[in-house]
Design a protein around this motif. Structure first.
Motif, PDB file in Angstrom:
ATOM      1  N   VAL A 232       0.853  -1.187   0.000  1.00 51.58           N
ATOM      2  CA  VAL A 232       0.000   0.000   0.000  1.00 51.58           C
ATOM      3  C   VAL A 232       0.889   1.238   0.000  1.00 51.58           C
ATOM      4  O   VAL A 232       1.757   1.395   0.863  1.00 51.58           O
ATOM      5  CB  VAL A 232      -0.932   0.021   1.230  1.00 51.58           C
ATOM      6  CG1 VAL A 232      -1.757   1.308   1.257  1.00 51.58           C
ATOM      7  CG2 VAL A 232      -1.846  -1.196   1.219  1.00 51.58           C
ATOM      8  N   PHE A 233       0.683   2.099  -1.001  1.00 50.59           N
ATOM      9  CA  PHE A 233       1.349   3.390  -1.056  1.00 50.59           C
ATOM     10  C   PHE A 233       0.357   4.409  -0.499  1.00 50.59           C
ATOM     11  O   PHE A 233      -0.575   4.818  -1.182  1.00 50.59           O
ATOM     12  CB  PHE A 233       1.761   3.719  -2.487  1.00 50.59           C
ATOM     13  CG  PHE A 233       2.729   2.722  -3.072  1.00 50.59           C
ATOM     14  CD1 PHE A 233       4.100   2.825  -2.830  1.00 50.59           C
ATOM     15  CD2 PHE A 233       2.277   1.667  -3.857  1.00 50.59           C
ATOM     16  CE1 PHE A 233       4.986   1.901  -3.351  1.00 50.59           C
ATOM     17  CE2 PHE A 233       3.161   0.736  -4.390  1.00 50.59           C
ATOM     18  CZ  PHE A 233       4.522   0.854  -4.134  1.00 50.59           C
ATOM     19  N   ALA A 270      -2.263  -5.857  -4.678  1.00 50.37           N
ATOM     20  CA  ALA A 270      -2.647  -7.068  -3.950  1.00 50.37           C
ATOM     21  C   ALA A 270      -1.730  -8.226  -4.311  1.00 50.37           C
ATOM     22  O   ALA A 270      -1.288  -8.361  -5.452  1.00 50.37           O
ATOM     23  CB  ALA A 270      -4.101  -7.432  -4.259  1.00 50.37           C
ATOM     24  N   ASN A 271      -1.442  -9.049  -3.304  1.00 51.96           N
ATOM     25  CA  ASN A 271      -0.736 -10.325  -3.458  1.00 51.96           C
ATOM     26  C   ASN A 271       0.734 -10.190  -3.840  1.00 51.96           C
ATOM     27  O   ASN A 271       1.363 -11.162  -4.260  1.00 51.96           O
ATOM     28  CB  ASN A 271      -1.460 -11.219  -4.473  1.00 51.96           C
ATOM     29  CG  ASN A 271      -2.861 -11.571  -4.019  1.00 51.96           C
ATOM     30  OD1 ASN A 271      -3.088 -11.839  -2.841  1.00 51.96           O
ATOM     31  ND2 ASN A 271      -3.817 -11.540  -4.933  1.00 51.96           N
ATOM     32  N   GLU A 272       1.288  -9.007  -3.694  1.00 51.84           N
ATOM     33  CA  GLU A 272       2.731  -8.823  -3.834  1.00 51.84           C
ATOM     34  C   GLU A 272       3.193  -7.878  -2.734  1.00 51.84           C
ATOM     35  O   GLU A 272       2.488  -6.939  -2.373  1.00 51.84           O
ATOM     36  CB  GLU A 272       3.100  -8.250  -5.203  1.00 51.84           C
ATOM     37  CG  GLU A 272       2.775  -9.171  -6.365  1.00 51.84           C
ATOM     38  CD  GLU A 272       3.506  -8.781  -7.643  1.00 51.84           C
ATOM     39  OE1 GLU A 272       4.688  -8.396  -7.551  1.00 51.84           O
ATOM     40  OE2 GLU A 272       2.895  -8.872  -8.715  1.00 51.84           O
ATOM     41  N   THR A 273       4.387  -8.142  -2.222  1.00 51.37           N
ATOM     42  CA  THR A 273       4.963  -7.286  -1.197  1.00 51.37           C
ATOM     43  C   THR A 273       6.276  -6.730  -1.713  1.00 51.37           C
ATOM     44  O   THR A 273       7.192  -7.483  -2.023  1.00 51.37           O
ATOM     45  CB  THR A 273       5.211  -8.063   0.109  1.00 51.37           C
ATOM     46  OG1 THR A 273       3.981  -8.629   0.569  1.00 51.37           O
ATOM     47  CG2 THR A 273       5.769  -7.145   1.184  1.00 51.37           C
ATOM     48  N   LEU A 274       6.345  -5.411  -1.819  1.00 52.42           N
ATOM     49  CA  LEU A 274       7.555  -4.761  -2.309  1.00 52.42           C
ATOM     50  C   LEU A 274       8.126  -3.863  -1.221  1.00 52.42           C
ATOM     51  O   LEU A 274       7.568  -2.803  -0.920  1.00 52.42           O
ATOM     52  CB  LEU A 274       7.270  -3.933  -3.559  1.00 52.42           C
ATOM     53  CG  LEU A 274       8.488  -3.195  -4.124  1.00 52.42           C
ATOM     54  CD1 LEU A 274       9.442  -4.198  -4.784  1.00 52.42           C
ATOM     55  CD2 LEU A 274       8.087  -2.107  -5.100  1.00 52.42           C
ATOM     56  N   PHE A 275       9.222  -4.311  -0.606  1.00 52.64           N
ATOM     57  CA  PHE A 275       9.994  -3.444   0.269  1.00 52.64           C
ATOM     58  C   PHE A 275      10.967  -2.651  -0.597  1.00 52.64           C
ATOM     59  O   PHE A 275      11.085  -2.889  -1.797  1.00 52.64           O
ATOM     60  CB  PHE A 275      10.749  -4.279   1.307  1.00 52.64           C
ATOM     61  CG  PHE A 275       9.862  -5.026   2.262  1.00 52.64           C
ATOM     62  CD1 PHE A 275       9.348  -4.411   3.393  1.00 52.64           C
ATOM     63  CD2 PHE A 275       9.531  -6.360   2.016  1.00 52.64           C
ATOM     64  CE1 PHE A 275       8.521  -5.097   4.272  1.00 52.64           C
ATOM     65  CE2 PHE A 275       8.700  -7.064   2.889  1.00 52.64           C
ATOM     66  CZ  PHE A 275       8.192  -6.427   4.017  1.00 52.64           C
ATOM     67  N   SER A 276      11.676  -1.733   0.017  1.00 53.89           N
ATOM     68  CA  SER A 276      12.614  -0.935  -0.768  1.00 53.89           C
ATOM     69  C   SER A 276      13.834  -1.728  -1.208  1.00 53.89           C
ATOM     70  O   SER A 276      14.566  -1.295  -2.106  1.00 53.89           O
ATOM     71  CB  SER A 276      13.054   0.296   0.034  1.00 53.89           C
ATOM     72  OG  SER A 276      13.619  -0.095   1.270  1.00 53.89           O
ATOM     73  N   ASP A 342       0.428  -8.297   6.910  1.00 53.88           N
ATOM     74  CA  ASP A 342       0.037  -8.815   5.604  1.00 53.88           C
ATOM     75  C   ASP A 342       0.686  -8.050   4.460  1.00 53.88           C
ATOM     76  O   ASP A 342       0.128  -7.940   3.373  1.00 53.88           O
ATOM     77  CB  ASP A 342      -1.489  -8.792   5.441  1.00 53.88           C
ATOM     78  CG  ASP A 342      -2.086  -7.435   5.794  1.00 53.88           C
ATOM     79  OD1 ASP A 342      -1.475  -6.707   6.585  1.00 53.88           O
ATOM     80  OD2 ASP A 342      -3.180  -7.108   5.288  1.00 53.88           O
ATOM     81  N   GLY A 343       1.895  -7.540   4.678  1.00 57.52           N
ATOM     82  CA  GLY A 343       2.594  -6.876   3.583  1.00 57.52           C
ATOM     83  C   GLY A 343       3.433  -5.707   4.048  1.00 57.52           C
ATOM     84  O   GLY A 343       4.204  -5.813   4.992  1.00 57.52           O
ATOM     85  N   VAL A 344       3.269  -4.571   3.380  1.00 59.83           N
ATOM     86  CA  VAL A 344       4.058  -3.385   3.712  1.00 59.83           C
ATOM     87  C   VAL A 344       3.284  -2.140   3.309  1.00 59.83           C
ATOM     88  O   VAL A 344       2.488  -2.156   2.365  1.00 59.83           O
ATOM     89  CB  VAL A 344       5.433  -3.428   2.994  1.00 59.83           C
ATOM     90  CG1 VAL A 344       5.276  -3.309   1.485  1.00 59.83           C
ATOM     91  CG2 VAL A 344       6.370  -2.354   3.527  1.00 59.83           C
ATOM     92  N   ILE A 345       3.507  -1.059   4.059  1.00 57.93           N
ATOM     93  CA  ILE A 345       2.950   0.248   3.726  1.00 57.93           C
ATOM     94  C   ILE A 345       4.118   1.196   3.473  1.00 57.93           C
ATOM     95  O   ILE A 345       5.103   1.203   4.209  1.00 57.93           O
ATOM     96  CB  ILE A 345       2.083   0.810   4.876  1.00 57.93           C
ATOM     97  CG1 ILE A 345       0.873  -0.098   5.127  1.00 57.93           C
ATOM     98  CG2 ILE A 345       1.618   2.234   4.564  1.00 57.93           C
ATOM     99  CD1 ILE A 345       0.064   0.315   6.352  1.00 57.93           C
ATOM    100  N   HIS A 346       3.999   1.989   2.412  1.00 62.15           N
ATOM    101  CA  HIS A 346       4.963   3.046   2.140  1.00 62.15           C
ATOM    102  C   HIS A 346       4.237   4.381   2.242  1.00 62.15           C
ATOM    103  O   HIS A 346       3.250   4.624   1.538  1.00 62.15           O
ATOM    104  CB  HIS A 346       5.572   2.894   0.746  1.00 62.15           C
ATOM    105  CG  HIS A 346       6.330   1.616   0.546  1.00 62.15           C
ATOM    106  ND1 HIS A 346       7.502   1.328   1.212  1.00 62.15           N
ATOM    107  CD2 HIS A 346       6.069   0.539  -0.235  1.00 62.15           C
ATOM    108  CE1 HIS A 346       7.952   0.138   0.838  1.00 62.15           C
ATOM    109  NE2 HIS A 346       7.082  -0.365  -0.034  1.00 62.15           N
ATOM    110  N   GLY A 347       4.703   5.236   3.139  1.00 64.46           N
ATOM    111  CA  GLY A 347       4.088   6.541   3.291  1.00 64.46           C
ATOM    112  C   GLY A 347       4.510   7.475   2.164  1.00 64.46           C
ATOM    113  O   GLY A 347       5.699   7.599   1.853  1.00 64.46           O
TER     114      GLY A 347
END
Length: 401
Positions: A232-233, A270-276, A342-347
Motif C-alpha cells: 500500500v502506497f 494485492a498479493n505482492e509485497t515490495l519493500f525498498s 500482511d505486507g508493507v505500507i509506504h508513506g
C-alpha cells in the motif's frame, strides 16, 4: 478492551489458524520450532570477559539488563541451541528489561505467541552495526505468509543519533559474538499489526483511510482472507491537501466517489509485497533481493485499479547509503517500509496520479511531479484542477458504479 490488546489477540488467532492449517516450519539455522521445553537460564557458567567473544546465548545470559528476554528465550530449547552453536551466524535484537514494562500484554497468551515474538527478534546472518546503517530492512525468523517461503522483515532507520527498528526501537549498544551480533534495543519489536490496524492508528493517514471506507476499498484491505499480501502506497493528509481544496471537495463529494475509488485503488497492490530492498512476488514466489545494478530492479506492479500497473524502481540515495523507491519515475516514497502483518505500507508525501493516456492508447510521461503540485497549491485556485484530475483518472474509473 484496549486497542493494543485487541490487535494482539487478533495476531494470536491468525497464528492459530496458521498452525492448524499448515505444518509449522521455518527455514532457518534453528531446527524444529517445536512445543517448548524449559531451559534453565542459569545453568551455564559465566564466561570470563577476558576471553574471546562469547556465543550469543552466553552474552544474553550474562547481561544483567537482559534478564527478562533471557528468561523468555530459555523456554525454547531449539532457539537456545541455535544461539549456542558456534558456527551459526545470527543477529539478535534484544530488548532491555524495562522494555517489557512499556507493553500491555494480555494475560496468559499461548506459548506459540511468545515463540513468534522471540523469533521476530532474531534473523539469519551476523549483521554488524556498521552494516545496519546501509540496510533498509533485515530478515527475521517469523514467516511472512502461510506458505513459509519468506520471512517477515524488520524495518531499519538510520537516524542521526542511532539506528532504530520499526520506527520505535532504538539500538542502545552492540556486541560481536562468536556466532553473530547482539544488538541491544530499548523497546520490543512487536509482531506487526495488520494493514488496516496500522492505517487506523496512524494519524497522518486519516484522509486515506476515510477514503478507503467511503469507497468500500477498506473491505478489501481489512479482509486478509482475500489476499496473501498487500503493498500500500499511502498518501499522508498533507499529500491530499496538496491537491487543493476544490479537488478534495470533488473527490469526497457524491459526484467524485468513483474517481476517488479509482485514485485510491491505484495506490494498492494485492498479493505482492515490495519493500525498498526486497520483493516477495505473487503466486507464492520466493523473495528477490533488489539489485541496484540490474535492469530487473524495475518492477511493474498490478494495482486494484482495473489492473493498471505502477512502475517501481529502487535506487540508492546520493550519500550512497539507504535505498529509496521511485514510482513511475516521478514519485518518491517519503517513509518507506512500514512493516505490517500482511505486507508493507509506504508513506507518500504526494498523491500518485496515473499518467495521461493519449489518443493512441499510449501512456504519456507524467508531468505532475511532487514539486509542481506543491508549487501550484500555493496559488489561490489550488492545486491540480478537477478537470485535469478527471482526465487522468477516467480510464481507471469503473463506469458501472
Amino acid at each position: 478492551m484496549k486497542p493494543f490488546t485487541t490487535r494482539v489477540l487478533f495476531q494470536v488467532s491468525r497464528v492459530t489458524l496458521v498452525i492448524v492449517t499448515v505444518a509449522l516450519a521455518v527455514q532457518t539455522y534453528l531446527t524444529g520450532w517445536k512445543k517448548p521445553q524449559p531451559v534453565a537460564t542459569k545453568s551455564q557458567p559465566k564466561v570470563n570477559e577476558s576471553l574471546p567473544p562469547k556465543t550469543l546465548w552466553a552474552q544474553i545470559q550474562n547481561n544483567r539488563n537482559l534478564t527478562r528476554f533471557a528468561k523468555l528465550m530459555g523456554e525454547f530449547e531449539d532457539i537456545v541451541g541455535g544461539l549456542q552453536a558456534p558456527r551459526a551466524q545470527l543477529t539478535v535484537y534484544a530488548p532491555i528489561d524495562e522494555a517489557f514494562d512499556m507493553e500491555d500484554f494480555p494475560y496468559d497468551l499461548p506459548w506459540f505467541y511468545w515463540k513468534f515474538l522471540v523469533g521476530y527478534h532474531m534473523g539469519k546472518g551476523g549483521i554488524s552495526p556498521q552494516a545496519l546503517r546501509s540496510q533498509n530492512t533485515v530478515s527475521s525468523f517469523v514467516n511472512a505468509d502461510i506458505f513459509f517461503k519468506n520471512q517477515q522483515r524488520i524495518s531499519v532507520q538510520n537516524n542521526a543519533d542511532a539506528v532504530s527498528f520499526n520506527f520505535r526501537a532504538k539500538m542502545l549498544a552492540s556486541q560481536p559474538a562468536v556466532n553473530g551480533h547482539l544488538h541491544i534495543v530499548d523497546r520490543l519489536l512487536m509482531l506487526p499489526d495488520s494493514t488496516s490496524d496500522v492505517l487506523r492508528y496512524t494519524p497522518e493517514f486519516a484522509i486515506f483511510r476515510q477514503g478507503l471506507i467511503d469507497t468500500g476499498l477498506a473491505e478489501v484491505v481489512n479482509d486478509t482472507s482475500t489476499h496473501t499480501a498487500l503493498t500500500v502506497f499511502a498518501p499522508s493528509d498533507a499529500a491530499f491537501r496538496q491537491l487543493g481544496r476544490k479537488v478534495n471537495a470533488f473527490l469526497f463529494g457524491p459526484g467524485g466517489r468513483s474517481y476517488l475509488k479509482a485514485l485510491l485503488a491505484y495506490h494498492i497492490v494485492a498479493n505482492e509485497t515490495l519493500f525498498s530492498d526486497v520483493h516477495f512476488p505473487a503466486k507464492n514466489g520466493e523473495q528477490v533481493v533488489l539489485d541496484l545494478q540490474s535492469a530487473s530492479n524495475r518492477i511493474s506492479l498490478p494495482t486494484l485499479a482495473h489492473g493498471y500497473n505502477i512502475s517501481t524502481s529502487s535506487t540508492r540515495q546520493s550519500d550512497g547509503g539507504r535505498r529509496i523507491i521511485l514510482i513511475n519515475d516521478e514519485w518518491k516514497v517519503g517513509r518507506s517500509d512500514i512493516v505490517v502483518m500482511d505486507g508493507v505500507i509506504h508513506g507518500m508525501d504526494a498523491v500518485i496520479l496515473p499518467p495521461i493516456i493519449n489518443g493512441g492508447g499510449q501512456l504519456e510521461k507524467q508531468n505532475q511531479n511532487w514539486w509542481s503540485i506543491v508549487s501550484r497549491s500555493w496559488n489561490a485556485v489550488g492545486g491540480i484542477t478537477v478537470e485535469e484530475l478527471m482526465e487522468r483518472l477516467q480510464p481507471l474509473v469503473d463506469n458501472d458504479e
